[in-house]
Scaffold this motif. Structure first.
Motif, PDB file in Angstrom:
ATOM      1  N   HIS A 299       0.859  -1.184   0.000  1.00  0.00           N
ATOM      2  CA  HIS A 299       0.000   0.000   0.000  1.00  0.00           C
ATOM      3  C   HIS A 299       0.894   1.233   0.000  1.00  0.00           C
ATOM      4  O   HIS A 299       1.938   1.255   0.651  1.00  0.00           O
ATOM      5  CB  HIS A 299      -0.889  -0.019   1.247  1.00  0.00           C
ATOM      6  CG  HIS A 299      -1.813   1.146   1.373  1.00  0.00           C
ATOM      7  ND1 HIS A 299      -1.451   2.329   1.997  1.00  0.00           N
ATOM      8  CD2 HIS A 299      -3.093   1.317   0.960  1.00  0.00           C
ATOM      9  CE1 HIS A 299      -2.469   3.169   1.960  1.00  0.00           C
ATOM     10  NE2 HIS A 299      -3.474   2.580   1.346  1.00  0.00           N
ATOM     11  N   VAL A 300       0.486   2.257  -0.725  1.00  0.00           N
ATOM     12  CA  VAL A 300       1.266   3.495  -0.824  1.00  0.00           C
ATOM     13  C   VAL A 300       0.389   4.671  -0.466  1.00  0.00           C
ATOM     14  O   VAL A 300      -0.783   4.730  -0.873  1.00  0.00           O
ATOM     15  CB  VAL A 300       1.839   3.677  -2.245  1.00  0.00           C
ATOM     16  CG1 VAL A 300       2.525   5.031  -2.384  1.00  0.00           C
ATOM     17  CG2 VAL A 300       2.825   2.568  -2.570  1.00  0.00           C
ATOM     18  N   SER A 301       0.920   5.626   0.303  1.00  0.00           N
ATOM     19  CA  SER A 301       0.178   6.828   0.677  1.00  0.00           C
ATOM     20  C   SER A 301       1.158   8.003   0.749  1.00  0.00           C
ATOM     21  O   SER A 301       2.340   7.808   1.025  1.00  0.00           O
ATOM     22  CB  SER A 301      -0.511   6.642   2.031  1.00  0.00           C
ATOM     23  OG  SER A 301       0.432   6.284   3.033  1.00  0.00           O
ATOM     24  N   PRO A 302       0.681   9.226   0.506  1.00  0.00           N
ATOM     25  CA  PRO A 302       1.581  10.393   0.510  1.00  0.00           C
ATOM     26  C   PRO A 302       2.287  10.607   1.835  1.00  0.00           C
ATOM     27  O   PRO A 302       3.427  11.085   1.868  1.00  0.00           O
ATOM     28  CB  PRO A 302       0.648  11.556   0.181  1.00  0.00           C
ATOM     29  CG  PRO A 302      -0.535  10.946  -0.484  1.00  0.00           C
ATOM     30  CD  PRO A 302      -0.689   9.590   0.118  1.00  0.00           C
ATOM     31  N   ASP A 303       1.615  10.262   2.954  1.00  0.00           N
ATOM     32  CA  ASP A 303       2.217  10.455   4.277  1.00  0.00           C
ATOM     33  C   ASP A 303       2.887   9.191   4.802  1.00  0.00           C
ATOM     34  O   ASP A 303       3.302   9.138   5.953  1.00  0.00           O
ATOM     35  CB  ASP A 303       1.167  10.939   5.275  1.00  0.00           C
ATOM     36  CG  ASP A 303       0.029   9.934   5.454  1.00  0.00           C
ATOM     37  OD1 ASP A 303      -0.077   8.988   4.643  1.00  0.00           O
ATOM     38  OD2 ASP A 303      -0.767  10.110   6.395  1.00  0.00           O
ATOM     39  N   LYS A 347      -0.218   9.897  -4.757  1.00  0.00           N
ATOM     40  CA  LYS A 347       1.086  10.543  -4.719  1.00  0.00           C
ATOM     41  C   LYS A 347       2.051   9.767  -3.827  1.00  0.00           C
ATOM     42  O   LYS A 347       1.666   9.206  -2.807  1.00  0.00           O
ATOM     43  CB  LYS A 347       0.947  11.974  -4.224  1.00  0.00           C
ATOM     44  CG  LYS A 347       0.153  12.873  -5.172  1.00  0.00           C
ATOM     45  CD  LYS A 347       0.103  14.307  -4.654  1.00  0.00           C
ATOM     46  CE  LYS A 347      -0.666  15.199  -5.616  1.00  0.00           C
ATOM     47  NZ  LYS A 347      -0.738  16.608  -5.119  1.00  0.00           N
ATOM     48  N   LEU A 348       3.296   9.772  -4.217  1.00  0.00           N
ATOM     49  CA  LEU A 348       4.344   9.154  -3.418  1.00  0.00           C
ATOM     50  C   LEU A 348       4.805  10.118  -2.333  1.00  0.00           C
ATOM     51  O   LEU A 348       4.697  11.341  -2.486  1.00  0.00           O
ATOM     52  CB  LEU A 348       5.533   8.791  -4.313  1.00  0.00           C
ATOM     53  CG  LEU A 348       5.253   7.804  -5.454  1.00  0.00           C
ATOM     54  CD1 LEU A 348       6.508   7.626  -6.295  1.00  0.00           C
ATOM     55  CD2 LEU A 348       4.785   6.467  -4.916  1.00  0.00           C
ATOM     56  N   PRO A 349       5.317   9.605  -1.209  1.00  0.00           N
ATOM     57  CA  PRO A 349       5.870  10.489  -0.173  1.00  0.00           C
ATOM     58  C   PRO A 349       6.949  11.400  -0.743  1.00  0.00           C
ATOM     59  O   PRO A 349       7.681  11.040  -1.672  1.00  0.00           O
ATOM     60  CB  PRO A 349       6.448   9.502   0.853  1.00  0.00           C
ATOM     61  CG  PRO A 349       5.655   8.250   0.662  1.00  0.00           C
ATOM     62  CD  PRO A 349       5.360   8.182  -0.810  1.00  0.00           C
ATOM     63  N   HIS A 350       7.074  12.581  -0.162  1.00  0.00           N
ATOM     64  CA  HIS A 350       8.032  13.561  -0.671  1.00  0.00           C
ATOM     65  C   HIS A 350       9.454  13.004  -0.680  1.00  0.00           C
ATOM     66  O   HIS A 350      10.218  13.232  -1.631  1.00  0.00           O
ATOM     67  CB  HIS A 350       7.971  14.846   0.171  1.00  0.00           C
ATOM     68  CG  HIS A 350       8.998  15.865  -0.221  1.00  0.00           C
ATOM     69  ND1 HIS A 350       8.906  16.600  -1.392  1.00  0.00           N
ATOM     70  CD2 HIS A 350      10.155  16.252   0.394  1.00  0.00           C
ATOM     71  CE1 HIS A 350       9.950  17.408  -1.476  1.00  0.00           C
ATOM     72  NE2 HIS A 350      10.722  17.223  -0.413  1.00  0.00           N
ATOM     73  N   ALA A 351       9.828  12.290   0.372  1.00  0.00           N
ATOM     74  CA  ALA A 351      11.196  11.777   0.472  1.00  0.00           C
ATOM     75  C   ALA A 351      11.503  10.718  -0.580  1.00  0.00           C
ATOM     76  O   ALA A 351      12.664  10.333  -0.755  1.00  0.00           O
ATOM     77  CB  ALA A 351      11.449  11.202   1.865  1.00  0.00           C
TER      78      ALA A 351
END
Length: 633
Positions: A299-303, A347-351
């Protein structure tokens, strides 16, 4: 990105690894092998100290290029009196690349085969904990990526040996300060041996303040002295999360022969338990785990939410188990999975973004789908989609049967459990007529939604386990329609339902799509109208694939499979002890049983045996059954 390492042409074999960040070498002038053996292994009294022990845990500060781990592994492997299970826990704030780890080992040919196995698992090392598995699960490496102090606060175990390593105190003082040693001490028991190569006065003073009693001992050239000692504070240490005693393996009954139950049985059996698995059905994986084939993807989340981090830990654990137990191409395939973000762009996490600190490690897990991958799916080049690298499809029942074949596991079907009673330190497991089906010291409820009713026979607090019915549509590729399989993507796609375009089945090469999602429905009856719903999802997910398969849906030349999944209000699994003694719950995995079963089983075993956890403490605590308990009154 991986830590930058320079290889100095200083006359040593293969060159000497050098850290520009710290301005220091990774190993001693003599190459590091003797330091690993003499300073750390022998400095902690190994291998003699671990002889005939059921398990042993080594804690290291500073994994570096993995040489201390490889030397300890080799010593364990060569020792006929080695412990049944060896844990090696190591912290590392700046992980080196897998290629540099392997290059470092080339200087020591005797360690090269082990280094090659290590290299194969050194991927996706994002901040957090990563459990790497070797020697059929008897050697477990827990890599803690991040600041040592913070990482050790997220662990719960008592080390038997401690290797204090890292760049010199002058170059990297943080790894040698009092706060780090206090974090190490919280992971020690009285008598834990400690060893290091530095005898700096600041290090000795800080160790003493943290409760370690150390002394100088003769070193290996060119160093005159090394440091050895043990954790033996003059005060009585406060109770910490490392305080629980290690459990002695005994007898266990697991109720439920699906993914959750079979995984628990296999994990406990590896630690010496005699496990009886009971199920009401006449075959294993007769419930939700009987799905013909399922998708495994993180699972992928921006945060980078709790669910996202847990899913990565779980996917890694399942991939390790599938690689060990299953036949690639027949029972599973690590093909990668494309996620079509139908409802909104994910969206992918910023890092994780390009040029950011963790872009390389994140790319081992998930990337933006390429135009070529989208084209294979018949999707436009701008379609929002992710490519999950470490993902694929698995036949859950094959994994269940493999786990149940573990030595020490006994499976019994047609054994419907209705009641649990606790008497004289043991559980009696009874059927509807009150007849005893089994008796054991420990019981684990892993029967999906049925675990709720069983728990109520043993405790007052009910559990908020929810039944969710799901139905999928599947069919074999017709031999006369040779182009059908070629017209579909070469890999699974998920995002709004899912499609596995091709997997081997007894009836021939097959595809599967779906599924439906009905809350509070415990029935697994087949509903012909659900095919229409599954086809509608497929039209949204992959319009071109839906067009290819439309004729089979129109002719109703398709099969159905239905099952009841079990979920919790948090969408996370429920794993941990219940109110009654020696009664544990492992359930609530929803539609992510393939992602969570192996991880939860290892977490259960770790907590029972006071072992290092396979994930951060705060993630483990989020799974406690209390979070799945119904409020009363």
């Amino acid at each position: 990105m991986a830590e930058v390492i320079e290889w100095l042409a200083d006359g040593t074999a293969g060159g000497s690894p050098y850290s520009p960040r710290f301005g220091d070498r990774y190993r001693s002038e003599l190459g590091g092998l003797e330091q690993a053996r003499e300073v750390f292994l022998k400095g902690c009294g190994l291998p003699a100290a671990w002889a005939s022990q059921p398990q042993w845990t080594i804690l290291e500060t500073g994994f570096g290029l993995g040489l201390n781990f490889l030397v300890s592994w080799a010593a364990w492997k060569a020792d006929p009196q080695r412990p049944r299970l060896l844990h090696f826990v190591s912290t590392e704030a700046f992980p080196a690349s897998a290629e540099d780890v392997l290059r470092s080992a080339r200087t020591h040919p005797e360690l090269l085969p082990l280094a090659q196995e290590l290299q194969a698992q050194l991927w996706g090392l994002l901040p957090g904990m990563h459990r790497l598995v070797f020697e059929d699960g008897q050697l477990l490496l827990t890599l803690c990526i991040g600041d040592a102090k913070a990482m050790l606060r997220e662990q719960s175990f008592a080390a038997d040996s401690v290797y204090l390593d890292g760049f010199s105190p002058q170059r990297n003082p943080d790894i040698w300060d009092l706060h780090t040693f206090k974090a190490v001490a919280r992971c020690c028991r009285r008598g834990t041996r400690v060893a290091t190569w530095t005898v700096a006065r600041s290090v000795r003073d800080a160790l003493a303040q943290a409760g370690f009693v150390v002394e100088k001992v003769p070193g290996i050239p060119p160093k005159r002295d090394n440091l050895q000692g043990e954790y033996n504070p003059a005060w009585e240490p406060k109770k910490t999360r490392a305080s629980p005693l290690r459990r002695t393996a005994s007898s266990c009954v697991v109720i439920g022969a699906g993914l959750a139950g079979a995984a628990v049985a296999a994990s406990l059996a590896r630690r010496g338990w005699q496990v009886t698995v009971l199920d009401a059905a006449d075959t294993p994986a007769a419930g939700a785990s009987g799905l013909p084939a399922g998708v495994l993807a993180p699972h992928v989340s921006p945060d980078d939410s709790l669910l996202s981090r847990l899913s990565r830990c779980g996917v890694r654990a399942t991939l390790q188990q599938a690689g060990r137990w299953l036949q690639a191409g027949q029972d599973w395939s690590p093909s990668g999975v494309l996620e079509h973000c139908v409802e909104h762009e994910r969206k992918l996490p910023h890092a994780w973004q390009p040029e950011q600190a963790w872009a390389s490690a994140a790319g081992d897990w998930t990337r933006l789908a390429t135009p070529e991958q989208l084209a294979q799916c018949g999707l436009p080049p701008k379609a929002p989609a992710l490519w999950h690298v470490q993902a694929g499809w698995i036949k859950p029942a094959c994994l269940v049967r493999a786990w149940l074949s573990s030595p020490g596991v006994s499976w019994r079907g047609n054994a419907a459990v209705s009641q649990l009673t606790y008497q004289s330190g043991a559980w009696r497991v009874l059927d509807a007529s009150g007849q005893e089906l089994a008796q054991a010291e420990l019981v684990v409820l892993a029967a999906g939604h049925a675990s709720r009713a069983l728990a109520e026979t043993a405790q007052d607090q009910p559990l908020a386990l929810q039944a969710i019915r799901g139905q999928v549509s599947w069919a074999r590729h017709e031999p006369t329609e040779a182009g059908t399989a070629q017209a579909l993507p070469a890999f699974p796609v998920n995002g709004h339902g899912s499609l596995i375009p091709a997997f081997p089945h007894a009836a021939g090469l097959a595809w599967i799509t779906g599924g439906t999602f009905e809350r509070d429905k415990a029935s697994a009856d087949i509903k012909p109208q659900d095919h229409k719903q599954n086809f509608g999802k497929l039209q949204t997910l992959l319009p071109q694939a839906a067009q290819t398969l439309a004729s089979q849906f129109d002719k109703l030349d398709i099969q159905a499979w239905a099952g009841t999944r079990c979920a919790t209000p948090s969408r996370l699994p429920a794993l941990g002890p219940l109110q009654a003694p020696d009664l544990w719950l492992c359930s609530g995995m929803g539609s992510r049983g393939l992602s969570f079963a192996a991880l939860c089983a290892e977490l259960l075993a770790a907590r029972l045996h006071a072992e290092p956890l396979p994930l951060e403490q705060r993630l483990a605590e989020a799974l406690l059954p209390a979070h799945a308990a119904l409020t009363t009154g």
